[in-house]
Design an enzyme around this catalytic site. Structure first.
Site, PDB file in Angstrom:
ATOM      1  N   ASP A   1      -8.853   5.094   1.170  1.00 16.99           N
ATOM      2  CA  ASP A   1      -9.424   5.614   2.416  1.00 16.99           C
ATOM      3  C   ASP A   1     -10.849   5.115   2.688  1.00 16.99           C
ATOM      4  O   ASP A   1     -11.329   5.216   3.811  1.00 16.99           O
ATOM      5  CB  ASP A   1      -9.442   7.146   2.396  1.00 16.99           C
TER       6      ASP A   1
ATOM      7  N   GLY B   1     -10.580   9.548  -6.107  1.00 20.42           N
ATOM      8  CA  GLY B   1     -11.242   9.711  -4.812  1.00 20.42           C
ATOM      9  C   GLY B   1     -12.194  10.901  -4.795  1.00 20.42           C
ATOM     10  O   GLY B   1     -12.582  11.441  -5.851  1.00 20.42           O
TER      11      GLY B   1
ATOM     12  N   ARG C   1      -0.452   2.130   0.374  1.00 19.25           N
ATOM     13  CA  ARG C   1      -1.088   2.506  -0.898  1.00 19.25           C
ATOM     14  C   ARG C   1      -0.514   1.739  -2.081  1.00 19.25           C
ATOM     15  O   ARG C   1      -1.053   1.795  -3.183  1.00 19.25           O
ATOM     16  CB  ARG C   1      -0.905   4.005  -1.112  1.00 19.25           C
TER      17      ARG C   1
ATOM     18  N   ARG D   1      -4.355  -9.656  32.213  1.00 17.37           N
ATOM     19  CA  ARG D   1      -4.881 -10.985  31.873  1.00 17.37           C
ATOM     20  C   ARG D   1      -3.775 -12.030  31.713  1.00 17.37           C
ATOM     21  O   ARG D   1      -4.044 -13.199  31.467  1.00 17.37           O
ATOM     22  CB  ARG D   1      -5.777 -10.923  30.641  1.00 17.37           C
TER      23      ARG D   1
ATOM     24  N   CYS E   1      -4.255  18.220  -8.390  1.00 16.90           N
ATOM     25  CA  CYS E   1      -4.299  19.430  -9.221  1.00 16.90           C
ATOM     26  C   CYS E   1      -5.153  20.501  -8.552  1.00 16.90           C
ATOM     27  O   CYS E   1      -6.365  20.589  -8.772  1.00 16.90           O
ATOM     28  CB  CYS E   1      -4.857  19.053 -10.605  1.00 16.90           C
TER      29      CYS E   1
ATOM     30  N   ARG F   1       6.451  -6.122  23.717  1.00 17.14           N
ATOM     31  CA  ARG F   1       6.445  -4.669  23.495  1.00 17.14           C
ATOM     32  C   ARG F   1       5.065  -4.133  23.131  1.00 17.14           C
ATOM     33  O   ARG F   1       4.204  -4.854  22.649  1.00 17.14           O
ATOM     34  CB  ARG F   1       7.388  -4.323  22.338  1.00 17.14           C
TER      35      ARG F   1
ATOM     36  N   SER G   1     -11.287  14.003  -6.794  1.00 18.17           N
ATOM     37  CA  SER G   1     -11.325  13.746  -8.239  1.00 18.17           C
ATOM     38  C   SER G   1     -12.766  13.693  -8.728  1.00 18.17           C
ATOM     39  O   SER G   1     -13.093  14.187  -9.811  1.00 18.17           O
ATOM     40  CB  SER G   1     -10.633  12.414  -8.561  1.00 18.17           C
TER      41      SER G   1
ATOM     42  N   ARG H   1      -7.719  -1.109 -17.589  1.00 16.54           N
ATOM     43  CA  ARG H   1      -7.643  -2.233 -18.534  1.00 16.54           C
ATOM     44  C   ARG H   1      -9.036  -2.650 -19.002  1.00 16.54           C
ATOM     45  O   ARG H   1      -9.281  -2.808 -20.200  1.00 16.54           O
ATOM     46  CB  ARG H   1      -6.926  -3.407 -17.849  1.00 16.54           C
ATOM     47  N   ALA H   2      -9.961  -2.810 -18.039  1.00 13.57           N
ATOM     48  CA  ALA H   2     -11.311  -3.251 -18.413  1.00 13.57           C
ATOM     49  C   ALA H   2     -11.989  -2.207 -19.288  1.00 13.57           C
ATOM     50  O   ALA H   2     -12.629  -2.544 -20.292  1.00 13.57           O
ATOM     51  CB  ALA H   2     -12.138  -3.505 -17.155  1.00 13.57           C
TER      52      ALA H   2
HETATM   53  O1  F6P Z   1      -6.213   9.623  -0.192  1.00 15.41           O
HETATM   54  C1  F6P Z   1      -5.234   8.626  -0.222  1.00 15.41           C
HETATM   55  C2  F6P Z   1      -4.095   8.992   0.676  1.00 15.41           C
HETATM   56  O2  F6P Z   1      -3.131   7.969   0.612  1.00 15.41           O
HETATM   57  C3  F6P Z   1      -4.469   9.275   2.136  1.00 15.41           C
HETATM   58  O3  F6P Z   1      -4.650   8.107   2.886  1.00 15.41           O
HETATM   59  C4  F6P Z   1      -3.311  10.112   2.592  1.00 15.41           C
HETATM   60  O4  F6P Z   1      -3.679  10.976   3.645  1.00 15.41           O
HETATM   61  C5  F6P Z   1      -2.967  10.908   1.361  1.00 15.41           C
HETATM   62  O5  F6P Z   1      -3.494  10.199   0.248  1.00 15.41           O
HETATM   63  C6  F6P Z   1      -1.491  11.125   1.146  1.00 15.41           C
HETATM   64  O6  F6P Z   1      -1.344  11.939   0.047  1.00 15.41           O
HETATM   65  P1  F6P Z   1       0.044  12.181  -0.674  1.00 15.41           P
HETATM   66  O7  F6P Z   1       0.422  10.912  -1.371  1.00 15.41           O
HETATM   67  O8  F6P Z   1      -0.258  13.289  -1.629  1.00 15.41           O
HETATM   68  O9  F6P Z   1       1.032  12.530   0.376  1.00 15.41           O
END
Ligand code: F6P
Length: 365
Positions: A132, A101, A272, A220, A72, A167, A104, A20-21
């Site tokens: 990550d 990431g 995510r 404890r 890709c 638990r 990319s 957007r920005a």
């Molecule tokens: O790199 C982001 C990430 O969510 C990682 O934390 C995870 O290992 C991976 O992508 C999962 O990838 P995908 O969505 O392709 O299963």
């Protein structure tokens, strides 16, 4: 200039504010933003779409990416990158912003490599986006803050039920090979312990440390709940770890296996998703702004970094004249430093590993 905007790899909350920005700033400066759908995969297939203010208006609030994304593998092939270059030049694109990431950004590096691309006229700039936080030379990537908040919220909920039943919970969080999310969310959620790949523990040592945490909590008095956060990058599957921990507890305490109520929660892709936090909206917006303005200034093969570590700033990159919190870091330097971060060689990687070993003792006080 026609400015291409592309999101690639795993999506991260905050990608939309960056799109957007970048769109708004490009238009405000008299340039033409063009969206590339489905990352590099869409690029080689020529999936270009015009971007306007109406399309990006509400995007700020949404997780994922309105341009969609893809992984890709073909982009490793020089022939495929040649096709991508041709698509961009044929479309009259003069600058490309890659939001994604490590993989990319490596794609952006190779796409624009002059030894392969010759005098290809398109300038390329990267924006780090990955939950990550495994990209070096930026203190944060887009998506990390939202992911951390999601984990903390989930752990708070798990803590309620863990308390109610006394638990043990093993909570697995994403992060690929990097323990950052596990480490930081363990602190922020008040977990009893954390397992992360940087510590390089054997399976036996992993079991030892969970069992030690359980016994310390039991010794404890008070609440008997135990929350152990485990990074995805630990090779032992969470279900196997649970079985090993239960067996060890049974043998060490004489408790019946059936009475040990350990539970496993794998948060997976929940981590995510979701609406970007206010901070990720701000970070994405600021990086999108700097990316466009830097491209227009002539920047090429750089990554927009957020408050890079002090030692990095002394040696490489330069502060952005558009935002004092952002630096432009050469993509090649970022990728080299990221390799060192991930294989544990960099000072930051070593610090992360030792600080959590030290903290382990504090957790168990
Ligand atoms: O790199 C982001 C990430 O969510 C990682 O934390 C995870 O290992 C991976 O992508 C999962 O990838 P995908 O969505 O392709 O299963």
């Amino acid at each position: 200039m026609r400015i291409g905007i592309l999101t690639s790899g795993g999506d991260a909350p905050g990608m939309n504010p960056a799109i957007r920005a970048a769109t708004i700033v490009a238009i405000a400066l008299g340039h033409e933003p063009v969206g590339v759908r489905h990352g590099y995969q869409g690029l080689i297939g020529g999936e270009l779409v015009p971007l306007d203010l109406a399309q990006v208006g509400d995007a700020l609030r949404r997780g994922g990416t309105i341009l969609q994304s893809a992984r890709c593998a073909e982009f490793h092939e020089p022939e495929v990158r040649r096709t991508a270059r041709a698509v961009l030049t044929d479309a009259g694109i003069g600058g490309l912003i890659v939001i994604g990431g490590n993989g990319s950004l490596a794609g952006a590096f190779h796409l624009s490599d002059p030894t392969e691309a010759g005098d290809w006229p398109v300038r390329v700039i990267g924006i780090p986006a990955s939950i990550d936080n495994d990209i070096a030379l930026t203190s944060l990537s887009i998506g990390v803050d939202t992911a951390m908040n999601t984990i903390v919220e989930a752990c708070d909920k798990i803590a309620d039920t863990a308390s109610a039943h006394d638990r043990i919970f093993l909570v697995e969080v994403m992060g690929r090979d990097c323990g950052y999310l596990a480490m930081t969310s363990a602190i922020a959620s008040g977990a009893d312990m954390v397992l992360f790949p940087e510590a390089d523990r054997s399976e036996n040592e992993l079991v030892d440390s969970v069992v030690d945490a359980v016994l310390a909590v039991r010794a404890r008095g008070g609440s008997q709940k135990v929350i152990a956060i485990k990074a995805e990058g630990i090779e032992t599957p969470s279900t196997r770890l649970k079985e090993l921990v239960d067996a060890r507890l049974a043998s060490e305490t004489g408790q019946q296996l059936a009475d040990i109520e350990t539970r496993v929660t794998v948060l997976g892709h929940v981590v995510r998703g979701g609406r970007p936090s206010a901070f990720d909206r701000l970070l994405g917006s600021r990086m999108g702004n700097v990316a466009v303005r830097s491209l227009v200034d002539g920047a090429h093969r750089q990554m927009v970094a957020w408050q890079p570590p002090v030692d990095a700033v002394g040696g490489v990159g330069e502060p952005s004249s558009h935002d004092p919190y952002c630096h432009l870091m050469p993509l090649g330097v970022v990728l080299d430093a990221t390799r060192e971060l991930l294989d544990g060689r960099s000072p930051l990687a070593r610090w992360r590993a030792t600080i959590f070993d030290d903290l382990q003792d504090v957790f168990l006080l």
